[in-house]
Scaffold this motif. Structure first.
Motif, PDB file in Angstrom:
ATOM      1  N   ASP A 131       0.135   5.326   0.555  1.00 20.65           N
ATOM      2  CA  ASP A 131      -0.071   4.738  -0.767  1.00 20.65           C
ATOM      3  C   ASP A 131      -0.369   3.244  -0.708  1.00 20.65           C
ATOM      4  O   ASP A 131      -0.709   2.645  -1.731  1.00 20.65           O
ATOM      5  CB  ASP A 131       1.164   4.972  -1.643  1.00 20.65           C
ATOM      6  N   ARG A 177      -3.805   2.387  -2.038  1.00 17.29           N
ATOM      7  CA  ARG A 177      -3.922   2.471  -3.491  1.00 17.29           C
ATOM      8  C   ARG A 177      -3.318   1.224  -4.151  1.00 17.29           C
ATOM      9  O   ARG A 177      -3.891   0.665  -5.094  1.00 17.29           O
ATOM     10  CB  ARG A 177      -3.216   3.745  -3.979  1.00 17.29           C
ATOM     11  N   THR A 190      -5.699  -1.868  -3.561  1.00 17.80           N
ATOM     12  CA  THR A 190      -6.875  -1.970  -4.429  1.00 17.80           C
ATOM     13  C   THR A 190      -6.484  -2.409  -5.837  1.00 17.80           C
ATOM     14  O   THR A 190      -7.194  -3.188  -6.473  1.00 17.80           O
ATOM     15  CB  THR A 190      -7.635  -0.633  -4.492  1.00 17.80           C
ATOM     16  N   ALA A 191      -5.330  -1.932  -6.328  1.00 15.82           N
ATOM     17  CA  ALA A 191      -4.866  -2.333  -7.655  1.00 15.82           C
ATOM     18  C   ALA A 191      -4.481  -3.807  -7.672  1.00 15.82           C
ATOM     19  O   ALA A 191      -4.812  -4.554  -8.609  1.00 15.82           O
ATOM     20  CB  ALA A 191      -3.671  -1.473  -8.073  1.00 15.82           C
ATOM     21  N   THR A 245      -9.817   6.293  -8.267  1.00 17.33           N
ATOM     22  CA  THR A 245      -9.047   5.898  -7.086  1.00 17.33           C
ATOM     23  C   THR A 245      -7.590   6.326  -7.184  1.00 17.33           C
ATOM     24  O   THR A 245      -6.896   6.443  -6.168  1.00 17.33           O
ATOM     25  CB  THR A 245      -9.146   4.373  -6.856  1.00 17.33           C
ATOM     26  N   ARG A 246      -7.105   6.589  -8.396  1.00 20.31           N
ATOM     27  CA  ARG A 246      -5.728   7.078  -8.557  1.00 20.31           C
ATOM     28  C   ARG A 246      -5.597   8.520  -8.097  1.00 20.31           C
ATOM     29  O   ARG A 246      -4.505   8.987  -7.782  1.00 20.31           O
ATOM     30  CB  ARG A 246      -5.288   6.956 -10.024  1.00 20.31           C
ATOM     31  N   PRO A 284      -5.610   8.360  -0.320  1.00 18.03           N
ATOM     32  CA  PRO A 284      -5.689   6.964   0.129  1.00 18.03           C
ATOM     33  C   PRO A 284      -6.499   6.772   1.407  1.00 18.03           C
ATOM     34  O   PRO A 284      -7.227   5.789   1.538  1.00 18.03           O
ATOM     35  CB  PRO A 284      -4.214   6.585   0.334  1.00 18.03           C
ATOM     36  N   VAL A 316     -10.144   6.558   0.634  1.00 12.92           N
ATOM     37  CA  VAL A 316     -10.523   5.261   0.067  1.00 12.92           C
ATOM     38  C   VAL A 316     -10.664   4.220   1.171  1.00 12.92           C
ATOM     39  O   VAL A 316     -11.618   3.431   1.197  1.00 12.92           O
ATOM     40  CB  VAL A 316      -9.479   4.804  -0.974  1.00 12.92           C
ATOM     41  N   PHE A 336     -13.428   1.449  -7.411  1.00 14.80           N
ATOM     42  CA  PHE A 336     -12.836   2.515  -6.597  1.00 14.80           C
ATOM     43  C   PHE A 336     -12.310   1.961  -5.279  1.00 14.80           C
ATOM     44  O   PHE A 336     -11.226   2.331  -4.807  1.00 14.80           O
ATOM     45  CB  PHE A 336     -13.886   3.592  -6.336  1.00 14.80           C
ATOM     46  N   SER A 338      -4.850   0.045 -13.644  1.00 10.13           N
ATOM     47  CA  SER A 338      -3.812  -0.046 -12.619  1.00 10.13           C
ATOM     48  C   SER A 338      -2.456  -0.411 -13.209  1.00 10.13           C
ATOM     49  O   SER A 338      -1.416   0.094 -12.775  1.00 10.13           O
ATOM     50  CB  SER A 338      -4.203  -1.093 -11.568  1.00 10.13           C
ATOM     51  N   LEU A 387       0.612   0.107 -10.460  1.00  8.59           N
ATOM     52  CA  LEU A 387       0.293   0.191  -9.032  1.00  8.59           C
ATOM     53  C   LEU A 387       0.094  -1.189  -8.404  1.00  8.59           C
ATOM     54  O   LEU A 387      -0.311  -1.296  -7.251  1.00  8.59           O
ATOM     55  CB  LEU A 387      -0.976   1.020  -8.824  1.00  8.59           C
TER      56      LEU A 387
END
Length: 266
Positions: free
Chosen positions: A38, A41, A44-45, A91-92, A96, A99, A151, A193, A212
């Protein structure tokens, strides 16, 4: 470490239009390694929030005559925001690891394109002519650029800067114009996010998450970045345009290497 990377994101925001994504994502992945898969993720947020603040500040202190090149780009901005909303939602749901490796592939392909295709390192037109000319990008490109950028958490400047450069802008102008376009992408991505469900409490036991977003990491990155942005906008460095372009490619290469090492270590 995060404040130090924040200093770097301040430099890249002013010099290359990178509001934080390329520098912030790898370091937040590293800092939040305890989150396991995670971490990408969350990175990116967090990157999206850092880009909102950095890009907004950089845009606010950019000369109006430079920003004037974006007149007539309302459609582009709206489509960037729409694409970013879709990309942030996607992207959620995506794995991961997917991504992370798409991030690496995206930047690697961009590097190859900049090296081989004329117009970036080897300009085909006289640099500087279109500053007061047409919009830097067709509006139709807004949705795909926004979706991919949100994304992956990269902000979109890796697409917009080369496009404006190939339209004849100097690196200085292309990088400055990338900031308001990055803002259009990062704002909806950040809203998604912050508003969505966070990770399970046990996963973020040592990380302070808001949605996130790693709030502590974002604060440290911004503490380093904002003073640098203010200083460099007041006294921008004088860099020969060709060296400027090669430095852009070099920065992307460093990011690909850092993210590849991060992915292999997992």
């Amino acid at each position: 470490m995060l404040i130090g990377i924040g200093l770097l994101t301040g430099v890249t925001t002013v010099l290359f239009g990178f509001g934080g994504g390329f520098a912030a994502v790898p370091v937040v992945v590293w800092a939040d390694a305890a989150l396991g898969a995670d971490a990408m993720r969350v990175a990116t947020a967090t990157s999206a929030l850092v880009m909102v603040v950095n890009a907004a500040f950089a845009t606010a202190v950019t000369p109006r005559r430079v920003l004037g090149a974006l007149r007539g780009s309302t459609g582009l901005v709206l489509l960037l925001a729409a694409g970013a909303t879709a990309g942030a939602l996607a992207t959620r749901l995506a794995p991961p690891a997917l991504v992370l490796w798409l991030f690496v592939a995206y930047v690697a392909i961009t590097i190859v394109d900049l090296l081989l295709r004329p117009g970036f390192l080897r300009p085909r037109t006289h640099i500087g002519e279109p500053v007061d000319g047409p919009r830097p990008l067709p509006a139709v490109l807004g949705a795909p650029i926004g979706a991919v950028a949100a994304f992956l958490g990269v902000g979109g400047s890796v697409m917009t800067v080369p496009a404006m450069r190939r339209a004849g802008h100097t690196m200085h102008v292309a990088s400055a114009l990338a900031n308001p376009l990055t803002l259009a992408i990062a704002l909806p991505a950040t809203a998604v996010s912050l508003g969505g469900a966070a990770l399970p409490a046990s996963a973020g036991a040592h990380v302070h998450l808001v949605g996130l977003v790693d709030a502590g990491a974002a604060a440290a990155l911004l503490a380093g970045a904002l003073p640098v942005i203010g200083a460099l906008r007041r006294r921008p460095p004088r860099i020969p345009d060709r060296i400027y372009a090669w430095a852009y490619v070099g920065l992307l290469t460093v990011v690909v290497a850092a993210m590849s090492l991060s992915g292999v270590s997992r």
